[in-house]
Design a protein around this motif. Structure first.
Motif, short mmCIF file in Angstrom:
data_model
loop_
_atom_site.label_atom_id
_atom_site.label_comp_id
_atom_site.label_asym_id
_atom_site.label_seq_id
_atom_site.Cartn_x
_atom_site.Cartn_y
_atom_site.Cartn_z
N ILE A 273 0.86 -1.18 0.00
CA ILE A 273 0.00 0.00 0.00
C ILE A 273 0.90 1.23 0.00
O ILE A 273 1.85 1.32 0.77
CB ILE A 273 -0.93 0.00 1.23
CG1 ILE A 273 -1.75 -1.29 1.30
CG2 ILE A 273 -1.82 1.22 1.23
CD1 ILE A 273 -2.67 -1.53 0.14
N SER A 274 0.58 2.19 -0.86
CA SER A 274 1.40 3.39 -0.97
C SER A 274 0.54 4.64 -0.80
O SER A 274 -0.66 4.56 -0.59
CB SER A 274 2.11 3.41 -2.33
OG SER A 274 1.15 3.39 -3.37
N GLY A 275 1.18 5.79 -0.90
CA GLY A 275 0.47 7.05 -0.75
C GLY A 275 0.58 7.60 0.66
O GLY A 275 1.39 7.15 1.46
N ASN A 276 -0.26 8.57 0.95
CA ASN A 276 -0.27 9.23 2.26
C ASN A 276 -1.50 8.83 3.05
O ASN A 276 -2.50 8.41 2.47
CB ASN A 276 -0.29 10.75 2.09
CG ASN A 276 0.91 11.26 1.35
OD1 ASN A 276 1.94 10.63 1.29
ND2 ASN A 276 0.77 12.42 0.75
N LEU A 277 -1.43 9.00 4.36
CA LEU A 277 -2.63 8.86 5.17
C LEU A 277 -3.46 10.13 4.98
O LEU A 277 -2.92 11.23 5.08
CB LEU A 277 -2.29 8.71 6.65
CG LEU A 277 -1.71 7.38 7.07
CD1 LEU A 277 -1.38 7.40 8.57
CD2 LEU A 277 -2.66 6.24 6.76
N PRO A 278 -4.74 9.99 4.71
CA PRO A 278 -5.55 11.20 4.52
C PRO A 278 -5.65 12.02 5.80
O PRO A 278 -5.63 11.47 6.91
CB PRO A 278 -6.92 10.65 4.10
CG PRO A 278 -6.91 9.21 4.40
CD PRO A 278 -5.49 8.77 4.55
N SER A 279 -5.75 13.32 5.64
CA SER A 279 -5.84 14.19 6.81
C SER A 279 -7.14 14.00 7.58
O SER A 279 -7.26 14.43 8.71
CB SER A 279 -5.68 15.66 6.40
OG SER A 279 -6.69 15.99 5.48
N SER A 280 -8.10 13.33 6.97
CA SER A 280 -9.39 13.09 7.62
C SER A 280 -9.47 11.68 8.22
O SER A 280 -10.56 11.19 8.51
CB SER A 280 -10.51 13.26 6.60
OG SER A 280 -10.35 12.34 5.53
N ILE A 281 -8.34 11.06 8.44
CA ILE A 281 -8.29 9.66 8.85
C ILE A 281 -9.14 9.36 10.09
O ILE A 281 -9.75 8.31 10.19
CB ILE A 281 -6.82 9.21 9.08
CG1 ILE A 281 -6.75 7.72 9.39
CG2 ILE A 281 -6.14 10.02 10.14
CD1 ILE A 281 -5.35 7.18 9.46
N ALA A 282 -9.21 10.26 11.03
CA ALA A 282 -9.89 9.97 12.30
C ALA A 282 -11.34 10.43 12.33
O ALA A 282 -12.04 10.17 13.30
CB ALA A 282 -9.13 10.61 13.45
N ASN A 283 -11.82 11.06 11.30
CA ASN A 283 -13.16 11.65 11.34
C ASN A 283 -14.29 10.64 11.44
O ASN A 283 -15.28 10.87 12.12
CB ASN A 283 -13.39 12.54 10.12
CG ASN A 283 -12.50 13.77 10.13
OD1 ASN A 283 -11.83 14.05 11.11
ND2 ASN A 283 -12.49 14.48 9.03
N GLY A 284 -14.19 9.51 10.74
CA GLY A 284 -15.31 8.59 10.68
C GLY A 284 -15.12 7.28 11.42
O GLY A 284 -15.86 6.33 11.19
N LEU A 285 -14.12 7.20 12.28
CA LEU A 285 -13.84 5.97 13.02
C LEU A 285 -13.83 6.22 14.53
O LEU A 285 -12.80 6.09 15.20
CB LEU A 285 -12.49 5.38 12.58
CG LEU A 285 -12.38 4.97 11.12
CD1 LEU A 285 -10.94 4.63 10.76
CD2 LEU A 285 -13.30 3.82 10.82
N PRO A 286 -14.97 6.55 15.11
CA PRO A 286 -14.99 6.93 16.52
C PRO A 286 -14.68 5.79 17.49
O PRO A 286 -14.29 6.05 18.62
CB PRO A 286 -16.43 7.44 16.73
CG PRO A 286 -17.22 6.72 15.69
CD PRO A 286 -16.30 6.59 14.51
N ASP A 287 -14.85 4.55 17.05
CA ASP A 287 -14.64 3.41 17.96
C ASP A 287 -13.36 2.64 17.67
O ASP A 287 -13.16 1.55 18.22
CB ASP A 287 -15.84 2.45 17.87
CG ASP A 287 -17.12 3.07 18.41
OD1 ASP A 287 -17.02 3.88 19.36
OD2 ASP A 287 -18.20 2.76 17.89
N LEU A 288 -12.47 3.19 16.85
CA LEU A 288 -11.26 2.47 16.49
C LEU A 288 -10.35 2.27 17.70
O LEU A 288 -10.01 3.22 18.39
CB LEU A 288 -10.50 3.21 15.39
CG LEU A 288 -9.45 2.38 14.68
CD1 LEU A 288 -10.12 1.32 13.80
CD2 LEU A 288 -8.55 3.25 13.82
#
Length: 125
Positions: A28-43
């Motif tokens: 897997i390549s690329g960057n982590l999106p800046s919105s990574i934490a927005n939609g995963l409240p229970d991670l």
């Protein structure tokens, strides 16, 4: 541990019931999106080690309020460790070995470690 190629789609970070995300030892390549934490409240576990991810670690990683284990090892992340990583108060394991991370030259060496004082359950760095 497959031969997955490509970039992480931002839509995977909108699976609001997801507790563990493991994409380990692929290509897997690329960057982590800046919105990574927005939609995963229970991670609780984020395992994306052993890939070819690059770029800066987004400061919004600190928004994973339930995160227990964060493993970003063996990628090509660069830049500074976000100082707000200490907001992850439930964190028990933090691993970002084998990247190209640096410290902020305007601060003391490894100053981000001071921010981890709020992570009272942290057992591994």
């Amino acid at each position: 541990m497959n031969s997955l190629h490509g970039q992480i789609l931002e839509s995977i970070f909108n699976l609001s019931m997801l507790q563990i995300l493991a994409i380990v030892k692929n290509n897997i390549s690329g960057n982590l999106p800046s919105s990574i934490a927005n939609g995963l409240p229970d991670l609780e576990g984020l395992y994306i080690d052993g890939n070819r991810l690059s770029g800066k670690l987004p400061g919004c990683i600190s928004n994973f309020s339930k995160l227990i284990k964060l493993d970003l090892e063996d990628n090509s992340f660069s830049g500074h460790v976000p100082m707000n990583i200490g907001n992850l108060q439930n964190l028990r394991r933090l691993n970002f070995a084998w990247n190209q991370l640096t410290n902020d030259p305007s601060m003391l060496k490894l100053d981000f470690l001071i921010s981890l004082k709020n992570c009272r359950q942290l057992k591994q760095i």
